[in-house]
Design an enzyme around this catalytic site. Structure first.
Site, PDB file in Angstrom:
ATOM      1  N   HIS A  19     155.888  75.544 -25.517  1.00 28.85           N
ATOM      2  CA  HIS A  19     154.640  74.853 -25.907  1.00 28.85           C
ATOM      3  C   HIS A  19     153.506  75.862 -26.088  1.00 28.85           C
ATOM      4  O   HIS A  19     152.703  75.744 -27.018  1.00 28.85           O
ATOM      5  CB  HIS A  19     154.226  73.843 -24.824  1.00 28.85           C
TER       6      HIS A  19
ATOM      7  N   HIS B 155     155.919  74.355 -21.037  1.00 24.76           N
ATOM      8  CA  HIS B 155     156.600  75.631 -20.777  1.00 24.76           C
ATOM      9  C   HIS B 155     156.177  76.613 -21.867  1.00 24.76           C
ATOM     10  O   HIS B 155     155.357  76.284 -22.739  1.00 24.76           O
ATOM     11  CB  HIS B 155     158.112  75.416 -20.732  1.00 24.76           C
TER      12      HIS B 155
END
Ligand code: PAF
Length: 275
Positions: free
Chosen positions: A28, A25
């Site tokens: 990250h 997501h």
């Protein structure tokens, strides 16, 4: 991967590393972006590490989608995706585990026995393979970051640990691969973690210093939702993870929450310095 990293190091290139369990997501991606800005080469690993899940936890159903993650990383400009198999990480006969002693006794360590042994072990293995100069972790897993920092210090690992701020959805929910488990109602209820933390921050800004009282008020908010089952609301010194009765000026604290919403266990935190 080991050969590739050794070659890069020989050429004097700096390696930035983002260890993940996939289902990526924006949190990250913020780590990938940071690594790209600070290093010559960015490596992301995707490995759902079996040793950090308890017996009744979600290892089997943890979301996995290699093609999705691969294309997200390509778009983000990550240079190398390391995607090892179980047999490469824990071959038959594997028997070495890393146990960070003190900081793992409380909070997540208490509610998820063995979890941090699995985390410290896999992160150390991945560091040995990838040989990063810098490794990037999200502050959402604040205690995990502290455990990894302690391990790095104790084992004299030659890697700089970089902890990056939590990335949130527009309404405040902290991004997490596990948010995928939430149904529509639970997704709304999950906002109570952010609400409880915001309320606590407000109390502290208005002069409240009694940690027990603030923790209780956070707990009340969580308990007001029928789908929730809180594990803890806790305020700890951000360095030692010790609890203090009264908040002190100039000291940084984590306000921490772990709470089940339906069947999904979520964690969140705020980091703040008392003025
Ligand atoms: O935070 C995670 O995703 C995992 O705990 C980590 C650091 C990749 C180790 O498996």
């Amino acid at each position: 991967m080991q050969k590739l990293s050794a070659g890069l190091k020989q050429e004097g290139r700096k390696i930035g590393f983002i260890p993940t369990m996939g289902y990526l997501h924006e949190g990250h991606i913020s780590l990938v972006n940071k690594s790209k800005s600070e290093n010559d080469v960015t490596v992301t690993s995707i490995y759902v590490n079996p040793t950090q899940f308890g017996q009744n936890e979600d290892y089997g159903k943890y979301p996995r989608d290699f093609d999705r993650d691969n294309s997200i990383l390509e778009k983000a400009g990550c240079d190398i995706l390391f995607y090892p198999e179980d047999s490469a990480i824990y071959p038959a006969g594997y028997q070495t585990y890393i146990n960070v002693q003190e900081i793992t006794k409380v909070l997540e360590g208490e509610f998820r026995p063995g979890h941090f042994t699995g985390v410290a072990t896999i992160v150390n293995i991945l560091f040995n393979i990838v040989k990063p100069d810098r490794a990037y972790f999200g502050q959402k897993d604040a205690q995990q970051c502290a455990v990894i920092q302690q391990m790095t210090l104790d084992l004299k690992l030659d890697v700089e640990i970089r902890v990056m701020p939590i990335v949130r959805e527009r309404d405040g929910l902290a991004m997490s691969s596990r948010n995928k488990y939430l149904n529509e109602k639970e997704r709304k209820d999950a906002l109570d973690l952010f609400r409880a933390l915001s309320m606590a921050k407000g109390l502290i800004e208005n002069g409240e210093r009694n940690t027990e009282l603030i923790e209780k008020k956070m707990m009340e908010i969580l308990k007001s939702v029928d789908s929730s089952a809180p594990d803890y609301t806790r305020i700890v010194n951000s360095r030692s993870f010790d609890r203090e009765q009264e908040l002190r000026e100039g000291v940084s604290y984590y306000l921490l929450i772990a709470c089940r919403i339906g069947a999904t266990r979520l964690i969140d935190n705020f980091l703040l310095t008392v003025n």
